[in-house]
Scaffold this motif. Structure first.
Motif, PDB file in Angstrom:
ATOM      1  N   LEU A 158      51.249  55.149  37.982  1.00 46.50           N
ATOM      2  CA  LEU A 158      52.598  57.113  37.522  1.00 46.50           C
ATOM      3  C   LEU A 158      51.817  57.181  38.371  1.00 46.50           C
ATOM      4  O   LEU A 158      52.045  58.666  38.365  1.00 46.50           O
ATOM      5  CB  LEU A 158      52.310  56.504  35.868  1.00 46.50           C
ATOM      6  CG  LEU A 158      53.558  55.425  35.386  1.00 46.50           C
ATOM      7  CD1 LEU A 158      53.575  56.347  34.026  1.00 46.50           C
ATOM      8  CD2 LEU A 158      54.715  55.728  36.269  1.00 46.50           C
ATOM      9  N   ILE A 163      56.188  54.492  40.276  1.00 45.62           N
ATOM     10  CA  ILE A 163      57.172  53.661  38.776  1.00 45.62           C
ATOM     11  C   ILE A 163      57.332  52.646  39.233  1.00 45.62           C
ATOM     12  O   ILE A 163      57.611  52.306  37.702  1.00 45.62           O
ATOM     13  CB  ILE A 163      58.537  55.181  38.714  1.00 45.62           C
ATOM     14  CG1 ILE A 163      59.512  54.440  40.040  1.00 45.62           C
ATOM     15  CG2 ILE A 163      57.557  56.304  39.157  1.00 45.62           C
ATOM     16  CD1 ILE A 163      60.056  55.219  39.720  1.00 45.62           C
ATOM     17  N   LEU A 188      62.405  57.535  34.089  1.00 54.23           N
ATOM     18  CA  LEU A 188      60.934  57.099  35.357  1.00 54.23           C
ATOM     19  C   LEU A 188      62.184  57.479  36.622  1.00 54.23           C
ATOM     20  O   LEU A 188      61.557  57.860  37.695  1.00 54.23           O
ATOM     21  CB  LEU A 188      60.889  55.595  34.727  1.00 54.23           C
ATOM     22  CG  LEU A 188      59.754  55.689  34.542  1.00 54.23           C
ATOM     23  CD1 LEU A 188      59.920  54.281  33.492  1.00 54.23           C
ATOM     24  CD2 LEU A 188      58.403  55.883  34.183  1.00 54.23           C
TER      25      LEU A 188
END
Length: 388
Positions: A158, A163, A188
């Motif tokens: 991250l 992601i 996300l």
């Protein structure tokens, strides 16, 4: 506290191998390494038969010189250590309280060691954790090491803007996240959409919109206002205009940075752990003034001979930061009853929370619920359980 930290920084600099010195003496590590090289060279010369009387004389001078350099550096370290001690004494005028040993039984020792080992694993100090586990002999579930290693690998991804590992985890645990009404998966996708939109100049609008069509549909009912903002911000591109628009928050780096603590919170919740590291909470609260207040209260009450409890309690309020204010019990503002597993807190569309029983009693035919605190109506089927 600033003076103590300043002296500590000086001490760390002097004690490190790269620390600078006021004098001309090198660091202790450098002096020892230089002396070892000279000794090895002298040994090689003796073994090869190339040593001369001058070689031994030079070696003797080298030993004396290294000893002098080490003594000078140690003197500086000791002086800095003394200044640091004085700074601490000046800052903390009250002596440290003395208590009876708390971890004396074998069970308590094992619990403490297990907590320390779990702390090292949870904070990503895996080498330290392995050394501690090996030397203490504490028994830690192998799965715990695997879980936290997985957590920190995803957090690292991250930080790098990737992601995919986090989305893979949310996909496997979607039912758990939905039960908690967690926005993690949507955030996300929102982060990836903004990255695609702003990664190039001019902005890559077609690619970002294709990503939005493929991933935002399941979240539209719950996050319709947010999805609309993500679509509308396109009219303010490029990024220079977006940063001066009503959608400036979408161009802020915090939009992506907030994902790391949010993911860690949900990951640990899935393991049955709190969102904060226990030892860090203890250190922040205790070291942040709680111990000093408790000791002062005990001293005052002992002097006045006004001990009021046989349970070693004190009438002292400890101020806590917002992140350490926990609400494990919810009392319904309508029924005044505490929530239970069978009667959990439920959040209506307007954001107000009441218990499930109260929600059902307020419901009308058709499943509509009139909020007792605002004019809005909610749908009984869309009320979400709240986890504290």
């Amino acid at each position: 506290m600033d003076a103590s930290l300043k002296e500590l920084a000086k001490l760390e600099k002097l004690a490190s191998s790269s620390g600078s010195s006021k004098g001309k003496s090198p660091s202790i590590d450098d002096s020892i390494d230089s002396l070892l090289r000279s000794l090895r060279e002298a040994k090689d010369s003796i073994q090869s038969g190339a040593a001369t009387p001058d070689s031994f004389s030079s070696l003797s001078k080298k030993v004396e010189s290294s000893k002098k350099d080490i003594d000078e550096r140690q003197k500086e370290v000791y002086n800095s250590l003394a200044r640091f001690g004085k700074a601490l004494d000046k800052r903390f005028t009250a002596p440290l309280p003395s208590y009876q040993p708390m971890f004396t039984s074998p069970e308590a020792v094992v619990a403490l060691e297990r907590t320390v080992a779990a702390h090292f694993l949870r904070t990503g100090q895996f080498e330290t954790a392995e050394t501690f586990i090996e030397e203490s002999g504490v028994d830690i579930y192998p799965e715990l090491h695997t879980h936290f290693l997985d957590l920190h690998q995803i957090i690292t991804a991250l930080k790098a803007g990737n992601i995919a590992p986090a989305l893979e985890w949310t996909g496997r645990n979607r039912a758990f996240l939905e039960a908690r009404a967690s926005p993690l998966e949507f955030y996300l996708h929102r982060s990836q959409y903004i990255r695609l939109l702003l990664a190039t100049h001019p902005p890559n609008v077609p690619t970002a919109l294709a990503y939005a069509r493929a991933n935002f549909a399941p979240f539209y009912i719950r996050y319709d206002a947010e999805v609309n903002r993500l679509m509308n911000c396109i009219i303010y591109l490029p990024i220079a205009r977006l940063q001066a628009s009503p959608y400036a928050d979408l161009a802020s780096p915090t939009l992506h940075l907030d994902l790391e603590p949010m993911f860690a919170k949900e990951y640990c919740a899935n393991l049955g752990m709190g969102r904060q590291v226990p030892l860090r909470v203890v250190g922040d609260i205790g070291g942040g003034g709680a111990l000093a207040r408790i000791e002062k209260g005990r001293k005052v009450m002992r002097e006045r001979k006004s001990e009021w409890s046989q349970s070693d309690e004190l009438p002292i309020e400890i101020p806590l930061p917002v992140e350490n204010r926990y609400h494990s019990v919810f009392a319904c503002p309508v029924s005044k009853e505490q929530s239970t597993e069978q009667n959990p807190p439920m959040m209506m569309n307007c954001g107000h929370v009441i218990t499930k029983d109260s929600l059902q009693k307020l419901s009308k035919p058709g499943g509509r619920v009139k909020c007792p605190y605002c004019p809005e109506e909610s749908n009984l089927s869309t009320a979400l359980r709240v986890y504290f």
